[in-house]
Design a protein around this motif. Sequence first.
Motif, short mmCIF file in Angstrom:
data_model
loop_
_atom_site.label_atom_id
_atom_site.label_comp_id
_atom_site.label_asym_id
_atom_site.label_seq_id
_atom_site.Cartn_x
_atom_site.Cartn_y
_atom_site.Cartn_z
N LEU A 9 0.84 -1.20 0.00
CA LEU A 9 0.00 0.00 0.00
C LEU A 9 0.87 1.25 0.00
N SER A 10 0.30 2.32 -0.43
CA SER A 10 1.01 3.59 -0.44
C SER A 10 0.89 4.28 0.91
N HIS A 11 1.73 5.26 1.11
CA HIS A 11 1.60 6.13 2.28
C HIS A 11 1.86 7.55 1.81
N ASN A 12 1.73 8.49 2.70
CA ASN A 12 1.91 9.89 2.31
C ASN A 12 3.39 10.19 2.16
N TYR A 13 3.90 9.94 0.98
CA TYR A 13 5.32 10.15 0.70
C TYR A 13 5.70 11.62 0.65
N LYS A 162 -17.19 8.99 -8.76
CA LYS A 162 -16.59 9.11 -7.43
C LYS A 162 -15.13 8.66 -7.46
N MET A 163 -14.84 7.62 -8.23
CA MET A 163 -13.46 7.16 -8.33
C MET A 163 -12.61 8.17 -9.10
N GLU A 164 -13.22 8.89 -10.04
CA GLU A 164 -12.51 9.98 -10.74
C GLU A 164 -12.02 11.00 -9.71
N PHE A 165 -12.88 11.32 -8.79
CA PHE A 165 -12.54 12.28 -7.74
C PHE A 165 -11.46 11.68 -6.82
N ALA A 166 -11.64 10.44 -6.44
CA ALA A 166 -10.75 9.81 -5.45
C ALA A 166 -9.33 9.66 -5.96
N LYS A 167 -9.15 9.42 -7.26
CA LYS A 167 -7.79 9.17 -7.75
C LYS A 167 -6.87 10.37 -7.63
N SER A 168 -7.45 11.55 -7.44
CA SER A 168 -6.63 12.76 -7.30
C SER A 168 -6.05 12.92 -5.90
N PHE A 169 -6.44 12.05 -4.98
CA PHE A 169 -6.00 12.19 -3.59
C PHE A 169 -5.21 10.97 -3.14
N ILE A 170 -4.05 11.20 -2.60
CA ILE A 170 -3.19 10.11 -2.15
C ILE A 170 -3.83 9.31 -1.01
N PHE A 171 -4.71 9.94 -0.26
CA PHE A 171 -5.37 9.27 0.87
C PHE A 171 -5.97 7.93 0.43
N PHE A 172 -6.60 7.92 -0.74
CA PHE A 172 -7.28 6.71 -1.19
C PHE A 172 -6.30 5.63 -1.65
N SER A 173 -5.09 6.00 -2.01
CA SER A 173 -4.07 5.02 -2.40
C SER A 173 -3.50 4.30 -1.19
N SER A 174 -3.73 4.84 -0.01
CA SER A 174 -3.17 4.21 1.19
C SER A 174 -4.11 3.16 1.79
N HIS A 175 -5.21 2.89 1.10
CA HIS A 175 -6.15 1.88 1.55
C HIS A 175 -6.26 0.77 0.51
N LYS A 176 -6.63 -0.41 0.95
CA LYS A 176 -6.80 -1.53 0.02
C LYS A 176 -7.88 -1.18 -1.00
N PRO A 177 -7.68 -1.62 -2.24
CA PRO A 177 -8.69 -1.36 -3.27
C PRO A 177 -10.09 -1.86 -2.88
N SER A 178 -10.17 -2.97 -2.17
CA SER A 178 -11.49 -3.48 -1.77
C SER A 178 -12.18 -2.51 -0.81
N ILE A 179 -11.43 -1.91 0.09
CA ILE A 179 -11.99 -0.95 1.05
C ILE A 179 -12.49 0.29 0.31
N VAL A 180 -11.69 0.79 -0.63
CA VAL A 180 -12.10 1.96 -1.40
C VAL A 180 -13.32 1.63 -2.24
N GLY A 181 -13.33 0.44 -2.86
CA GLY A 181 -14.48 0.03 -3.67
C GLY A 181 -15.74 -0.10 -2.85
N VAL A 182 -15.65 -0.71 -1.67
CA VAL A 182 -16.82 -0.85 -0.80
C VAL A 182 -17.31 0.52 -0.33
N GLY A 183 -16.38 1.40 0.04
CA GLY A 183 -16.76 2.75 0.45
C GLY A 183 -17.46 3.50 -0.66
N CYS A 184 -16.95 3.33 -1.86
CA CYS A 184 -17.55 3.99 -3.03
C CYS A 184 -18.96 3.49 -3.27
N ILE A 185 -19.15 2.19 -3.25
CA ILE A 185 -20.49 1.63 -3.51
C ILE A 185 -21.45 1.98 -2.39
N MET A 186 -20.96 2.10 -1.16
CA MET A 186 -21.83 2.51 -0.05
C MET A 186 -22.31 3.95 -0.25
#
Length: 197
Positions: A9-13, A162-186
């Motif tokens: 996973l990524s972190h805030n580099y 929503k994913m278009e918006f999310a890809k611009s922020f490093i915060f979302f890269s620091s979480h597992k894709p499944s978590i981001v996907g579930v959050g998005c669908i919620m």
Amino acid sequence: RSQEESISLSHNYFLKSHLVDAGSRSAIATWCDQVADTLSFSRETVGIAMLYFDRYLSSGKGQSGDSLQSKDQFQLAAIASFYLAIKLNEPIVMGIDHMSRMTRGFYSEEEIATMEQDILFSLEWRVSSPTPMDFVRHLLELLPESVHPSCAEGMLQSAKMKMEFAKSFIFFSSHKPSIVGVGCIMCVMSETKNLTQ
């Protein structure tokens, strides 16, 4: 999900750099979107490129540290990540010479190829992991049959936005894709008033 577990996973580099920041990353994502639109590529390819880019800069391997200390190297890492994502996810073949021309010759073919190789080695060639949108699609397939197909398609399009918006922020890269996907669908489901119409 097991494939997801094998990627780092990524972190805030940006905490390690004073030359590049979140605004630099956002500008790169915008440039990649513009190129994708011009060449009729999927914007999801840009999201994948940003995942590669973030994972690379977070890896601490290869020349990733240098990329955080130079705006030119930071941009080169993004361009090489984008080129890699295009090669792996788009149905057309785009030569590295074309990518160099898109930078108006600022980066040579050799520089892009060398950076691409450094990214692949730093990521240990793990570049086929699932994306948040892969999980969104799988979750939408689990909707009951009573959900009208047009509603499911509307939810998919809303999730893409929503994913278009999310890809611009490093915060979302620091979480597992499944978590981001579930959050998005919620989020999408909470905005959907009636699933059966």
